[in-house]
Design a protein around this motif. Structure first.
Motif, mmCIF file in Angstrom:
data_model
loop_
_atom_site.group_PDB
_atom_site.id
_atom_site.type_symbol
_atom_site.label_atom_id
_atom_site.label_comp_id
_atom_site.label_asym_id
_atom_site.label_seq_id
_atom_site.Cartn_x
_atom_site.Cartn_y
_atom_site.Cartn_z
ATOM 1 N N GLU A 1 0.834 -1.199 0.000
ATOM 2 C CA GLU A 1 0.000 0.000 0.000
ATOM 3 C C GLU A 1 0.870 1.251 0.000
ATOM 4 O O GLU A 1 1.852 1.342 0.744
ATOM 5 C CB GLU A 1 -0.877 -0.011 1.260
ATOM 6 C CG GLU A 1 -1.825 1.147 1.370
ATOM 7 C CD GLU A 1 -3.078 0.960 0.540
ATOM 8 O OE1 GLU A 1 -3.570 1.970 0.024
ATOM 9 O OE2 GLU A 1 -3.548 -0.185 0.402
ATOM 10 N N GLY A 2 0.521 2.199 -0.866
ATOM 11 C CA GLY A 2 1.226 3.475 -0.925
ATOM 12 C C GLY A 2 2.390 3.513 -1.899
ATOM 13 O O GLY A 2 2.980 4.569 -2.106
ATOM 14 N N PHE A 3 2.713 2.365 -2.501
ATOM 15 C CA PHE A 3 3.860 2.340 -3.411
ATOM 16 C C PHE A 3 3.457 2.029 -4.850
ATOM 17 O O PHE A 3 4.297 1.756 -5.687
ATOM 18 C CB PHE A 3 4.920 1.353 -2.900
ATOM 19 C CG PHE A 3 5.469 1.759 -1.571
ATOM 20 C CD1 PHE A 3 6.358 2.814 -1.461
ATOM 21 C CD2 PHE A 3 5.043 1.125 -0.419
ATOM 22 C CE1 PHE A 3 6.839 3.219 -0.228
ATOM 23 C CE2 PHE A 3 5.516 1.519 0.815
ATOM 24 C CZ PHE A 3 6.413 2.573 0.915
ATOM 25 N N GLU A 4 2.167 2.071 -5.126
ATOM 26 C CA GLU A 4 1.693 1.869 -6.485
ATOM 27 C C GLU A 4 1.598 3.224 -7.191
ATOM 28 O O GLU A 4 1.592 4.268 -6.552
ATOM 29 C CB GLU A 4 0.326 1.162 -6.486
ATOM 30 C CG GLU A 4 -0.800 1.947 -5.884
ATOM 31 C CD GLU A 4 -0.838 1.971 -4.360
ATOM 32 O OE1 GLU A 4 -1.375 2.964 -3.822
ATOM 33 O OE2 GLU A 4 -0.341 1.069 -3.697
ATOM 34 N N GLY A 5 1.584 3.190 -8.507
ATOM 35 C CA GLY A 5 1.431 4.415 -9.277
ATOM 36 C C GLY A 5 2.672 5.280 -9.351
ATOM 37 O O GLY A 5 2.603 6.421 -9.795
ATOM 38 N N LYS A 6 3.812 4.760 -8.943
ATOM 39 C CA LYS A 6 5.058 5.528 -8.960
ATOM 40 C C LYS A 6 6.097 4.928 -9.909
ATOM 41 O O LYS A 6 7.221 5.384 -9.972
ATOM 42 C CB LYS A 6 5.632 5.611 -7.539
ATOM 43 C CG LYS A 6 4.700 6.300 -6.537
ATOM 44 C CD LYS A 6 5.267 6.228 -5.151
ATOM 45 C CE LYS A 6 4.464 6.827 -4.050
ATOM 46 N NZ LYS A 6 3.233 7.457 -4.274
ATOM 47 N N GLY A 7 5.733 3.849 -10.598
ATOM 48 C CA GLY A 7 6.650 3.198 -11.521
ATOM 49 C C GLY A 7 7.600 2.210 -10.868
ATOM 50 O O GLY A 7 8.448 1.627 -11.546
ATOM 51 N N TYR A 8 7.482 1.978 -9.554
ATOM 52 C CA TYR A 8 8.391 1.056 -8.875
ATOM 53 C C TYR A 8 8.252 -0.369 -9.391
ATOM 54 O O TYR A 8 9.249 -1.065 -9.582
ATOM 55 C CB TYR A 8 8.160 1.063 -7.366
ATOM 56 C CG TYR A 8 8.449 2.367 -6.678
ATOM 57 C CD1 TYR A 8 9.582 3.129 -6.988
ATOM 58 C CD2 TYR A 8 7.602 2.836 -5.683
ATOM 59 C CE1 TYR A 8 9.837 4.322 -6.333
ATOM 60 C CE2 TYR A 8 7.859 4.024 -5.021
ATOM 61 C CZ TYR A 8 8.971 4.772 -5.348
ATOM 62 O OH TYR A 8 9.233 5.943 -4.691
#
Length: 177
Positions: free
Chosen positions: A96-103
């Motif tokens: 949670e919180g690490f999606e949508g950043k390209g990681y």
């Protein structure tokens, strides 16, 4: 073969450590784990976790913990082939919180480049049809839906789509080492 450590501009893919158990347990107890295997107990999770770590020695591939450069673990990318899988799979989970950043794209690209450097010609991703985020990631990585691929043992086309990755279509020209 121990798990290699891979570096990207923002991430480190590294061998799992025991302290990864808590954030992975928390992930598996959340709604974010709706489309992945869920352990029924901490012992069950330990067995699954240990199998991904041990796969490196047994099969030459397995799971990586994915850390930000500051050392925070944010998920996993794994190349696995448990007995029920007809092919090697590349899979991913991110907290949670690490999606949508390209990681996830960055980490999976590094793992794909590592796999191609091993001389492998294909990997698959087994994805639930309703998991639109995972399907989109597979497509960003250059994978294509392969309706003729064999499914994992006991699974049906209604619950699993197969996306095929190949070295000539991995979606990114950057090689991470």
């Amino acid at each position: 073969m121990p798990a290699p450590t891979l570096h990207t501009p923002r991430l480190t893919l590294r061998p799992h450590v025991e302290s990864d158990m808590t954030p992975f347990w928390d992930f598996h107890q959340s709604d974010r784990a709706a489309y992945v295997w869920r352990p029924k107990s901490l012992t069950h999770q330990w067995l699954g976790f240990a199998s991904e770590v041990g796969s490196w020695d047994l099969l030459g591939h397995g799971g990586w913990g994915v850390d930000l450069k500051d050392g925070r673990v944010i998920g996993q990318v794994a190349i696995t082939r448990p007995p029920i899988f007809p092919e090697r799979e590349i899979g991913w989970i991110f907290f949670e919180g690490f999606e949508g950043k390209g990681y996830a794209t960055e980490a999976a690209t590094a793992a794909l480049h590592w796999a191609w450097a091993q001389g492998w010609s294909t990997l698959v991703s087994y994805i639930h049809p309703d998991n639109t985020r995972s399907r989109a990631l597979a497509e960003r990585l250059g994978a294509v839906h392969d309706p003729n691929a064999q499914l994992p043992e006991g699974e049906t086309a209604q619950e699993t789509l197969v996306y095929r990755h190949s070295p000539d279509a991995d979606g990114s020209p950057e090689a991470y080492a």
